[in-house]
Design a protein around this motif. Structure first.
Motif, mmCIF file in Angstrom:
data_model
loop_
_atom_site.group_PDB
_atom_site.id
_atom_site.type_symbol
_atom_site.label_atom_id
_atom_site.label_comp_id
_atom_site.label_asym_id
_atom_site.label_seq_id
_atom_site.Cartn_x
_atom_site.Cartn_y
_atom_site.Cartn_z
ATOM 1 N N LYS A 118 0.837 -1.198 0.000
ATOM 2 C CA LYS A 118 0.000 0.000 0.000
ATOM 3 C C LYS A 118 0.872 1.247 0.000
ATOM 4 C CE LYS A 118 -4.250 1.717 0.421
ATOM 5 N NZ LYS A 118 -5.339 1.417 -0.519
ATOM 6 N N ILE A 119 0.608 2.161 -0.958
ATOM 7 C CA ILE A 119 1.373 3.403 -1.044
ATOM 8 C C ILE A 119 0.419 4.582 -1.199
ATOM 9 C CG2 ILE A 119 3.422 2.281 -2.000
ATOM 10 C CD1 ILE A 119 2.551 3.339 -4.761
ATOM 11 N N ASP A 120 0.967 5.769 -1.229
ATOM 12 C CA ASP A 120 0.140 6.976 -1.298
ATOM 13 C C ASP A 120 -0.408 7.253 -2.687
ATOM 14 O OD1 ASP A 120 0.553 7.496 1.395
ATOM 15 O OD2 ASP A 120 2.346 8.713 1.010
ATOM 16 N N CYS A 121 0.442 7.110 -3.714
ATOM 17 C CA CYS A 121 0.031 7.599 -5.022
ATOM 18 C C CYS A 121 0.721 6.855 -6.161
ATOM 19 C CB CYS A 121 0.349 9.100 -5.113
ATOM 20 S SG CYS A 121 -0.099 9.881 -6.674
ATOM 21 N N ILE A 122 -0.008 6.676 -7.252
ATOM 22 C CA ILE A 122 0.553 6.194 -8.521
ATOM 23 C C ILE A 122 0.198 7.206 -9.594
ATOM 24 C CG2 ILE A 122 0.436 4.444 -10.334
ATOM 25 C CD1 ILE A 122 -0.119 2.378 -8.146
ATOM 26 N N VAL A 123 1.206 7.643 -10.353
ATOM 27 C CA VAL A 123 0.996 8.557 -11.471
ATOM 28 C C VAL A 123 1.270 7.792 -12.760
ATOM 29 C CG1 VAL A 123 1.727 10.693 -12.597
ATOM 30 C CG2 VAL A 123 1.658 10.562 -10.097
ATOM 31 N N LYS A 124 0.252 7.728 -13.629
ATOM 32 C CA LYS A 124 0.377 7.007 -14.900
ATOM 33 C C LYS A 124 0.307 7.998 -16.062
ATOM 34 C CE LYS A 124 -2.499 3.552 -15.156
ATOM 35 N NZ LYS A 124 -3.798 2.825 -15.023
ATOM 36 N N ALA A 125 1.154 7.796 -17.066
ATOM 37 C CA ALA A 125 1.128 8.668 -18.239
ATOM 38 C C ALA A 125 1.770 7.947 -19.427
ATOM 39 C CB ALA A 125 1.869 9.969 -17.975
ATOM 40 N N PRO A 126 1.313 8.251 -20.644
ATOM 41 C CA PRO A 126 1.922 7.619 -21.820
ATOM 42 C C PRO A 126 3.346 8.084 -22.086
ATOM 43 C CG PRO A 126 0.320 9.261 -22.492
ATOM 44 C CD PRO A 126 0.176 9.112 -21.019
ATOM 45 N N HIS A 127 3.669 9.321 -21.658
ATOM 46 C CA HIS A 127 4.988 9.878 -21.939
ATOM 47 C C HIS A 127 5.566 10.453 -20.642
ATOM 48 C CE1 HIS A 127 3.753 9.649 -26.155
ATOM 49 N NE2 HIS A 127 2.642 10.274 -25.782
ATOM 50 N N ILE A 128 6.708 9.926 -20.223
ATOM 51 C CA ILE A 128 7.379 10.431 -19.027
ATOM 52 C C ILE A 128 8.825 10.779 -19.383
ATOM 53 C CG2 ILE A 128 8.139 9.923 -16.668
ATOM 54 C CD1 ILE A 128 5.766 8.038 -16.381
ATOM 55 N N TYR A 129 9.220 11.986 -19.013
ATOM 56 C CA TYR A 129 10.588 12.442 -19.228
ATOM 57 C C TYR A 129 11.279 12.487 -17.875
ATOM 58 C CZ TYR A 129 9.432 13.566 -24.039
ATOM 59 O OH TYR A 129 9.063 13.466 -25.363
ATOM 60 N N THR A 130 12.103 11.488 -17.599
ATOM 61 C CA THR A 130 12.715 11.368 -16.277
ATOM 62 C C THR A 130 13.920 12.285 -16.096
ATOM 63 O OG1 THR A 130 14.267 9.615 -16.907
ATOM 64 C CG2 THR A 130 12.024 8.938 -16.241
ATOM 65 N N MET A 131 14.560 12.695 -17.187
ATOM 66 C CA MET A 131 15.785 13.508 -17.209
ATOM 67 C C MET A 131 16.978 12.751 -16.639
ATOM 68 S SD MET A 131 14.287 15.887 -18.734
ATOM 69 C CE MET A 131 15.747 16.835 -19.079
ATOM 70 N N LYS A 132 16.900 11.420 -16.555
ATOM 71 C CA LYS A 132 18.048 10.614 -16.160
ATOM 72 C C LYS A 132 19.029 10.511 -17.328
ATOM 73 C CE LYS A 132 17.523 6.794 -13.910
ATOM 74 N NZ LYS A 132 17.054 5.444 -13.528
ATOM 75 N N GLY A 133 20.301 10.339 -17.010
ATOM 76 C CA GLY A 133 21.309 10.190 -18.045
ATOM 77 C C GLY A 133 21.722 11.524 -18.635
ATOM 78 N N GLU A 134 22.211 11.490 -19.864
ATOM 79 C CA GLU A 134 22.716 12.690 -20.526
ATOM 80 C C GLU A 134 21.667 13.403 -21.360
ATOM 81 O OE1 GLU A 134 25.824 13.878 -19.992
ATOM 82 O OE2 GLU A 134 25.947 12.244 -18.520
ATOM 83 N N GLY A 135 20.523 12.748 -21.581
ATOM 84 C CA GLY A 135 19.481 13.349 -22.407
ATOM 85 C C GLY A 135 18.251 13.706 -21.597
ATOM 86 N N VAL A 136 17.083 13.268 -22.098
ATOM 87 C CA VAL A 136 15.833 13.612 -21.420
ATOM 88 C C VAL A 136 15.186 12.429 -20.711
ATOM 89 C CG1 VAL A 136 15.349 15.579 -22.921
ATOM 90 C CG2 VAL A 136 14.528 13.306 -23.582
ATOM 91 N N GLY A 137 15.776 11.243 -20.843
ATOM 92 C CA GLY A 137 15.298 10.086 -20.088
ATOM 93 C C GLY A 137 13.875 9.682 -20.405
ATOM 94 N N TYR A 138 13.518 9.659 -21.683
ATOM 95 C CA TYR A 138 12.138 9.374 -22.085
ATOM 96 C C TYR A 138 11.788 7.908 -21.856
ATOM 97 C CZ TYR A 138 8.100 8.553 -25.123
ATOM 98 O OH TYR A 138 6.857 8.178 -25.634
ATOM 99 N N VAL A 139 10.599 7.667 -21.268
ATOM 100 C CA VAL A 139 10.037 6.315 -21.160
ATOM 101 C C VAL A 139 8.568 6.374 -21.563
ATOM 102 C CG1 VAL A 139 11.654 5.522 -19.390
ATOM 103 C CG2 VAL A 139 9.524 6.628 -18.690
ATOM 104 N N TYR A 140 8.078 5.246 -22.093
ATOM 105 C CA TYR A 140 6.723 5.194 -22.640
ATOM 106 C C TYR A 140 5.835 4.261 -21.827
ATOM 107 C CZ TYR A 140 2.908 4.272 -25.929
ATOM 108 O OH TYR A 140 1.679 4.132 -26.512
ATOM 109 N N ASP A 141 4.596 4.715 -21.562
ATOM 110 C CA ASP A 141 3.581 3.922 -20.887
ATOM 111 C C ASP A 141 4.072 3.353 -19.549
ATOM 112 O OD1 ASP A 141 1.174 4.162 -22.089
ATOM 113 O OD2 ASP A 141 1.272 2.320 -23.259
ATOM 114 N N GLU A 142 4.701 4.203 -18.779
ATOM 115 C CA GLU A 142 5.156 3.775 -17.467
ATOM 116 C C GLU A 142 4.394 4.518 -16.378
ATOM 117 O OE1 GLU A 142 9.305 3.306 -16.833
ATOM 118 O OE2 GLU A 142 9.526 1.983 -18.579
ATOM 119 N N ALA A 143 4.658 4.139 -15.143
ATOM 120 C CA ALA A 143 3.980 4.746 -14.000
ATOM 121 C C ALA A 143 5.002 5.035 -12.912
ATOM 122 C CB ALA A 143 2.888 3.819 -13.467
#
Length: 473
Positions: A2-27
């Motif tokens: 059990k946790i407080d919150c889940i955020v779901k989106a088709p496009h997430i830009y994490t900004m990890k690494g040297e670029g923008v860290g794009y991931v698709y259909d993640e939460a």
């Protein structure tokens, strides 16, 4: 689990690494203010059940924007200091002399709310006094990297070339207020509020006080938030008083190090910018403000090329007119392309990094925000991809979400803002305060300032008085 919150989106830009860290259909799984995992939506839903699931089906999620340098109190004087050769003395000062503490607090509320609406989740506010601003930051839920102004120069309209007059007692009292602010607020609210030390500039305080401020900041392991080589006016003051330009003068006094957050560098040479960057100090670039009030593109690309970290800042509304990091992203790309006559200079993704992870590193909060990854705080924003400015949406063979955000968006695309895993703004409404209640006295206070400032405006605001007389304003 059990946790407080889940955020779901088709496009997430994490900004990890040297670029923008794009991931698709993640939460994003968030609990007690922290991101605990980012994974495919089906995996997150298997592992966790949440008190709230935020399903952003037509959005892109980004880390919340970092505004590295703001004077939100001056939002009460928005639009009064542009189009003049001396914005501070002849544009702003005639009104500042008639602005009260309660006016500045109202301006801060206005500026902070504006920033949040445009995607800012960490504000780098800088002003005097700051106690009530801290209270408002606490109430509205935004992250605060807050600075108390330390100033020794007397408040008055100085003529060009006139050396500033120092008031030692004023300087000492403002330092004491900064220390008191630090003692009360630094790392409070689970670290959401941090306090920096803010000498207004090397020209606005004595050498003795400037060095004392550095000592106090180092002792408390925080930063010195300093206007540095911010214009020809400062350079003239430093040469007249000390016989040297600001950056060489600071270097001689061992002021250039990782403690320093150097704002503007407007009048810095490329070689001086390299010196600051190589020292370990960071830079805050305010492209809109400096472009409007000075017509200059500061050497941020040179600073970055020398290994320095650069944050974006919106500065102050009398000169810049807005607190909107999306606007600053567009302007930093545009101005540098023009300066270097090269459309490949400062691409959109690089500006986005300056507004997120690189900005967080510059101002000293990259340990907790700036990217979306496990262990960091849940500070994020959602951009509505259904807005006309974000349409059409391409994902193959190229994604156009970042270019559209930087070059096309205006701020109204921000549908949701979250800080510490808690929604503070959603679909045009703040969740913790009522905007109308906070700004209910705005018109009355503005009318009083205008009336009280009329005589000084006519005496000093030459270009604006001329515009008024000619019916151009």
């Amino acid at each position: 689990m059990k946790i407080d919150c889940i955020v779901k989106a088709p496009h997430i830009y994490t900004m990890k690494g040297e670029g923008v860290g794009y991931v698709y259909d993640e939460a994003i799984a968030i609990d007690r203010g922290k991101i605990i995992e980012i994974n495919k939506q089906e995996e997150i839903e298997k592992l966790y059940s949440a008190e709230e699931v935020i399903d952003l089906q037509h959005h892109a999620v980004f880390p919340g924007f970092i505004d590295g340098h703001m004077h939100t109190a001056l939002a009460i004087l928005r639009g009064l200091a542009q189009d003049t050769q001396n914005w501070m003395m002849f544009g702003l000062q005639p009104f500042v002399q008639h602005t009260r503490k309660e006016d500045y607090l109202l301006g801060s509320k206005l500026g902070i709310m504006e920033g949040i609406k445009n995607g800012t989740t960490t504000i780098g506010d800088y002003g005097d006094p700051m106690e009530d601003v801290c209270d408002f930051v606490d109430r509205i839920g935004v992250r605060g990297n807050l600075t108390q102004t330390i100033r020794e120069a007397k408040n008055k309209v100085y003529q060009p070339g006139e050396l500033y007059e120092y008031d030692r007692e004023r300087g000492e009292q403002s330092l004491k207020r900064n220390i008191a602010l630090y003692d009360r607020w630094h790392r409070k609210k689970d670290g959401r509020i941090r306090v920096l030390f803010g000498p207004q500039g090397p020209d606005f305080v004595s050498e003795e006080l400037l060095l004392q401020v550095q000592k106090e900041a180092k002792t408390r392991e925080t930063k010195v938030h300093l206007h540095t080589q911010q214009g020809s006016r400062e350079t003239e003051q430093m040469i007249k008083r000390y016989g040297k330009r600001t950056i060489p003068w600071l270097q001689e006094r061992e002021y250039l190090d990782e403690t320093l957050l150097a704002v503007h560098l407007t009048d810095a040479t490329e070689e001086e910018a390299k010196i600051v960057a190589k020292s370990g100090a960071s830079m805050v670039l305010c492209p809109g403000s400096i472009g409007i009030i000075d017509g200059i593109v500061p050497p941020s690309l040179v600073f970055q090329g020398a290994g320095g970290s650069v944050a974006l800042g919106s500065d102050q509304a009398p000169g810049n007119n807005c607190h909107n990091i999306i606007n600053e992203m567009k302007l930093v790309t545009l101005f540098n392309k023009i300066k270097y006559e090269n459309p490949e200079v400062m691409p959109a993704w690089k500006a986005l990094r300056m507004a997120t992870i690189e900005g967080a590193k510059a101002v000293g909060v990259d340990d907790i925000v700036g990217s979306l990854e496990s262990g960091k705080r849940g500070d994020l924003i959602a951009i509505d991809l259904g807005k006309t400015s974000m349409q059409p949406l391409f994902t193959h063979p190229m994604r156009n979400i970042v270019p559209n955000l930087v070059y096309s968006a205006g701020g109204e695309e921000v549908a949701l803002s979250m800080v510490e895993g808690e929604v503070i703004y959603r679909e045009g409404e703040f969740t913790k305060i009522k905007e109308k209640d906070e700004l209910k006295n705005l018109e009355k206070q503005v009318q009083r300032i205008g009336k009280d400032a009329e005589e000084d405006f006519k005496a000093f605001s030459h270009i604006h008085r001329k515009f008024m007389e000619e019916g151009k304003l």
